[in-house]
Write an enzyme that holds these catalytic residues in place. Structure first.
Site, short mmCIF file in Angstrom:
data_model
loop_
_atom_site.label_atom_id
_atom_site.label_comp_id
_atom_site.label_asym_id
_atom_site.label_seq_id
_atom_site.Cartn_x
_atom_site.Cartn_y
_atom_site.Cartn_z
CE LYS A 77 -4.06 1.80 2.53
NZ LYS A 77 -4.97 1.57 3.66
CB SER A 152 -8.26 3.42 2.73
OG SER A 152 -7.46 2.83 3.73
CB SER A 176 -8.53 0.45 5.60
OG SER A 176 -9.23 1.65 5.47
N1 GLN Z 1 -13.18 3.84 6.30
C1 GLN Z 1 -12.65 4.23 7.57
C2 GLN Z 1 -12.24 5.68 7.51
O1 GLN Z 1 -12.51 6.28 6.55
C3 GLN Z 1 -11.50 3.35 7.94
C4 GLN Z 1 -10.27 3.67 7.20
C5 GLN Z 1 -9.12 2.81 7.58
O2 GLN Z 1 -9.28 1.75 8.17
N2 GLN Z 1 -7.95 3.29 7.25
O3 GLN Z 1 -11.69 6.21 8.41
#
Ligand code: GLN
Length: 480
Positions: A77, A152, A176
């Protein structure tokens, strides 16, 4: 893409050349259209970089025990620091930034013989659930290109789902890794907080952040986690606890294991077809001798509000460093303050800006007690819910749906609050610091549905034992 174990064994035996593996992965990326104007899986990739890593991994061959991921390409990532490709967190503010140091997880991958293969696209600074909030454009779901891959870590999940790599690194702050794994029909693991070093993972919300692993199968993910887990003197929050052989967890029986089914994760409003897939999975595990027990985690409903205070609060502080002085983008303005303002307002996208504003607000004098302190108290209650079912409720692992829906269409969700609800079943594990994973449990209208296991702190082995057994049962193998 071959499984990690087959690739590793073939490479160790000299039956497969890493150069040929890299060539095949590059060809596969082309074939599926991984590029910017198509699936847009990678924020940064470079065939020569992959080839160089492929050649370097052969250094491991001289070891008496070749590494667990020898010759296995692993996508990384874009918020995990690598020396040879940019690390930009899907953001304009870090455009052009190449880290002067490497994340510990990447060092560990290389030491295990893995081949770093590209930096995957992501929601900017990991804020999002669809990978639509990347400065480099949205990633498309390889299984249904008009739909999101989740986020994400959407690029990492898509890289695995498209068969380019069998293992990828992602990160989790609130789901995410698990949510995109669920949307892309792959396996995604969020380890216990402290199980994996965060050194070199660009901070979003430090008390919630984890490096996680995506794999095409439970075994691919288990091997990936085995390699990256462990104490690191560069991360004082990493735990000095021995790392079990997660990839051997499948040898333990699921028979007699107590699997909790928390009622709050199966609300009336849950899509009945997602409920049905979960019930089928539970039934398979029951047939193998697991005991299914109804349990309650009463504070679950407060998880999303608590998360969306704690995470932005920490983000507003962590992201203060991107000011045009030390990293990436700098936009000239009127004096120092003008430069800060111009860089930050043009460098960050709307979702990141919203989080910084929200976080600054909840930490400000007069609101701190009403919001931030309250959210931390709620977080304690949520953690206590888990401790209770695991410690006194006799539950080994919990089983739930990973997400309330399958992959949605690109552009379908414009309301931030609706997007936040994607994480309703995943943020709890981050708030409590417990490990959790998602794996495919069937299809709904042709799209993958994910089932989630949640285990006690450092209970990854139990989680993997259940996951291996469920995966075997789904493939028709009947060993308990
Ligand atoms: N979707 C969640 C957020 O927007 C979690 C994101 C994540 O786990 N990095 O914060």
């Amino acid at each position: 893409m071959l499984s990690a174990s087959k690739l590793r064994d073939d490479t160790a035996a000299g039956a497969t050349e890493p150069a040929a593996t890299v060539k095949a992965a590059i060809a596969r990326a082309r074939e599926v259209g991984a590029g910017r104007d198509n699936l847009n899986i990678f924020a940064w990739s470079d065939d020569d970089d992959a080839r160089t890593h492929g050649t370097a991994c052969l250094g491991q061959m001289s070891d008496t025990i070749p590494g667990l991921l020898l010759g296995v390409p692993v996508a990384i990532k874009d918020n995990i620091a690598t020396l040879t490709l940019p690390t930009t967190c899907g953001s304009h503010v870090l455009e052009g930034y190449v880290s002067p140091y490497e994340a510990t997880v990447v060092t560990k991958l290389r030491e295990a013989g893995a081949i770093p293969f590209g930096k995957t696209n992501m929601d900017e600074f990991a804020m999002g659930s669809s990978t639509e909030h990347s400065a480099y454009g949205p990633t498309r779901n390889p299984l249904a290109p008009d739909r999101v891959p989740g986020g994400s870590s959407g690029g990492s999940a898509a890289a695995v789902a498209a068969g380019i790599v069998s293992v990828a690194l992602g990160s989790e702050t609130g789901g995410s890794v698990r949510q995109p794994a669920s949307f892309c029909g792959v396996v995604g693991v969020k380890p216990t907080y402290g199980r994996v070093s965060r050194f070199g993972l660009v901070a979003f919300a430090s008390s919630l952040d984890n490096v996680g692993v995506l794999g095409a199968t439970v075994d691919d993910a288990a091997r990936g986690l085995r390699v990256v887990a462990g104490h690191d003197k560069l991360d004082s929050t990493s735990a000095d606890i021995p790392v079990p052989d997660y990839h051997l967890a499948g040898a333990s029986p699921i028979k007699g294991m107590v699997i909790g089914k928390p009622k709050e994760y199966f609300p009336e409003t849950l899509d009945p077809r997602i409920r049905a897939r979960c019930d089928e999975a539970l039934e398979r595990m029951r047939a193998l001798g697991a005991v299914i027990r109804d349990v309650s985690l009463p504070n679950t409903a407060m998880a999303i509000p608590a998360y969306y205070i704690v995470a932005p609060a920490e983000a507003s502080s962590n992201l203060a460093r991107f000011d045009g002085v030390r990293y990436g983008l700098r936009i000239k303005g009127d004096g120092l303050r003008g430069m800060y303002e111009a860089t930050r307002s043009q460098g960050f996208g709307p979702e990141v800006t919203r989080r910084i504003l929200l976080g600054t607000y909840v930490l400000s004098a007069g609101y701190y007690d009403a919001y931030y302190r309250k959210a931390q108290q709620v977080r304690t209650l949520i953690a206590a819910d888990f401790s209770k079912v695991f410690a006194t409720g006799g539950v080994d692992v919990l089983f739930t749906p990973t997400t309330p829906t399958t992959a949605f269409k690109i552009g379908a969700i414009s309301d931030p609050y609706e997007m936040y609800m994607s994480d309703i079943f995943t943020v709890t594990a981050n708030l409590a610091g417990v490990p959790a994973m998602s794996q495919p449990i069937g299809l709904l209208d042709g799209l993958p549905v994910g089932g989630q296991f949640i285990a006690p702190h450092f209970g990854e082995m139990a989680m993997f034992t259940a996951a291996y057994a469920l995966e075997r049962a789904q493939s028709g193998e009947v060993r308990a």
